[in-house]
Design a protein around this motif. Sequence first.
Motif, PDB file in Angstrom:
ATOM      1  N   TYR A  76      32.961  33.081  36.591  1.00 23.69           N
ATOM      2  CA  TYR A  76      33.308  34.376  35.988  1.00 23.69           C
ATOM      3  C   TYR A  76      32.990  35.512  36.968  1.00 23.69           C
ATOM      4  CZ  TYR A  76      32.533  38.223  32.574  1.00 23.69           C
ATOM      5  OH  TYR A  76      32.523  39.407  31.888  1.00 23.69           O
ATOM      6  N   GLN A  77      31.799  35.463  37.559  1.00 23.87           N
ATOM      7  CA  GLN A  77      31.429  36.489  38.529  1.00 23.87           C
ATOM      8  C   GLN A  77      32.274  36.407  39.799  1.00 23.87           C
ATOM      9  OE1 GLN A  77      28.953  34.640  36.974  1.00 23.87           O
ATOM     10  NE2 GLN A  77      28.571  36.315  35.550  1.00 23.87           N
ATOM     11  N   GLY A 134      37.188  36.759  34.467  1.00 27.39           N
ATOM     12  CA  GLY A 134      36.434  37.464  35.487  1.00 27.39           C
ATOM     13  C   GLY A 134      37.293  38.426  36.286  1.00 27.39           C
ATOM     14  N   TRP A 439      29.206  42.259  41.259  1.00 30.70           N
ATOM     15  CA  TRP A 439      29.606  40.900  40.867  1.00 30.70           C
ATOM     16  C   TRP A 439      29.160  39.867  41.895  1.00 30.70           C
ATOM     17  CZ3 TRP A 439      30.245  40.592  36.075  1.00 30.70           C
ATOM     18  CH2 TRP A 439      30.849  41.624  35.358  1.00 30.70           C
TER      19      TRP A 439
END
Length: 534
Positions: A76-77, A134, A439
């Motif tokens: 996701y990051q 993301g 992120w």
Amino acid sequence: MGLLTLVEDRPTPKAVYNWRVYTAACVASWAACMIGYDSAFIGTTLALPSFVDEFGFKKLSSGELNLTKSNIVSVYQAGAFFGAFGAYVSSYFVGRRKSLILFSLIFILGAGMMLGANGERGLGLIIGGRVLAGLGVGGCSNMVPIYISELSPPAVRGRLVGIYELGWQMGGLVGFWINYGLQETMEPSHKQWIIPFAVQLIPAGCLLIGAFWMRESPRWRFSKGQREQGLKDLCWIRGDLARDHPYILEEMDAIDAQLEHDRITVGPGFWKPFLALKQRKVQYRFFLGGMLFLWQNGSGINAINYYSPTVFSSLGLTGTSTSFLTTGIFGVVKTVLTFIWLLFLIDRLGRTKLLMFGALGGSLCMWYIAAYIKIADPANNRSPSGELSSGGISAIFFFYLWTAFYTPSWNGTPWVINSEMYSQQTRSLGQAFAAANNWFWNFIISRFTPQMFTTMGYGVYMFFACLMLLSIPYVYFLIPETKGVPLERMDELFDIKPAHKAHSVLVERMRELEQVNVSVRDEKARTAEHTEMT
């Protein structure tokens, strides 16, 4: 002066502080609800017995389980990192508002993919969907602070950008509590764990619908030569002030002056902001903004957000429901304190004081928690009844005290500073760089937190405590206070040295300039009156 007193850079009509500017900030901040919910729900969802059973987590070794969980969380990051840079491209060509529409659609596609996962298909759809989600939140994390800051009057800019952080916490509050509610009210089943994945679609849908009502950033339109429409949008967001109102004329002059300055020093075009990175001043500003997110993630917040059951287990808590309940209370504390930060602190106390005070208090709390775990070793000395010892209760208290220090300081303030510290021509790229930094460090923390807890034990908390202490001199010596400073004067602010005195020096300059402007306006008024009389 009261806590809600507005410190204005110039006399401002009351119409400027209208419902439209607040509503636009709230609508854009549905993106933050997406981000906050996604950050909060995933950790407890991975701990739901129904999820654990369906995907066979109990069959995995400790190393395999850590790797699987960290992959689910960290992709996701990784997607968000690239989404932050993708938003620079889209915002340049289609603007802030349409970029929000685009990235909300990408997020919805990713969230929809996750709903197709089950035990037979495996985790592929969840992992792929989280990559797309993301990308969506990365783009939104770039666009929303920029969009809000470009609409905001300087006196309430921190408060309005702070709505973005409030949205993050509101989404996180739901994310922290949803699995506790499901655990208590539903039998373990496929439906039990799919519900929290489906809820992601709600804030994304609200953002998508609301974005069609929002107006484009007037500053973006001016930068693209769309002056007529930009002026209409500016008058609309300023409470329908007339286009020849002195406040509107002054704001247009300031925007034009900044654009002309950027045209000379940076140059127009998609690639010019990249070429501007050759300039030491631009490099320095990018470095300052990006490093704020190193210190933010170095506080330990995302280790707690993504792996809260692991964190509370390290303090001696046992039982899934107990862990989920404690996590939910953590979400409540964060949300309440975000309201206080938003309404009373960010535009009153300013940015830098909050950061330094929060880092000092948070570090002391982390040192206490580390000492408790080292001395009591709660992981290996659990009470047969499952109850916490008095030392364990004190550790939980200091954990919540850490939350009280962190939330009104490092939680949202780096986003506020990054939304306002860049010039018009480099703002989108600067915010993309800052969001990508967030992120990236978020990815590092989420990817290695399980392994850190396994190998470092109490040392994890000492690690975060040290980083919080190191952030204090960084802020004091390098970050100037930006409270109440117009966006068009940020270059001047960052040119003043030393940084900790820059704000007071610039405020005095602005006060002197305003006195000159008032004298000029009075003289013009007297001249006009004399002309009429004669």
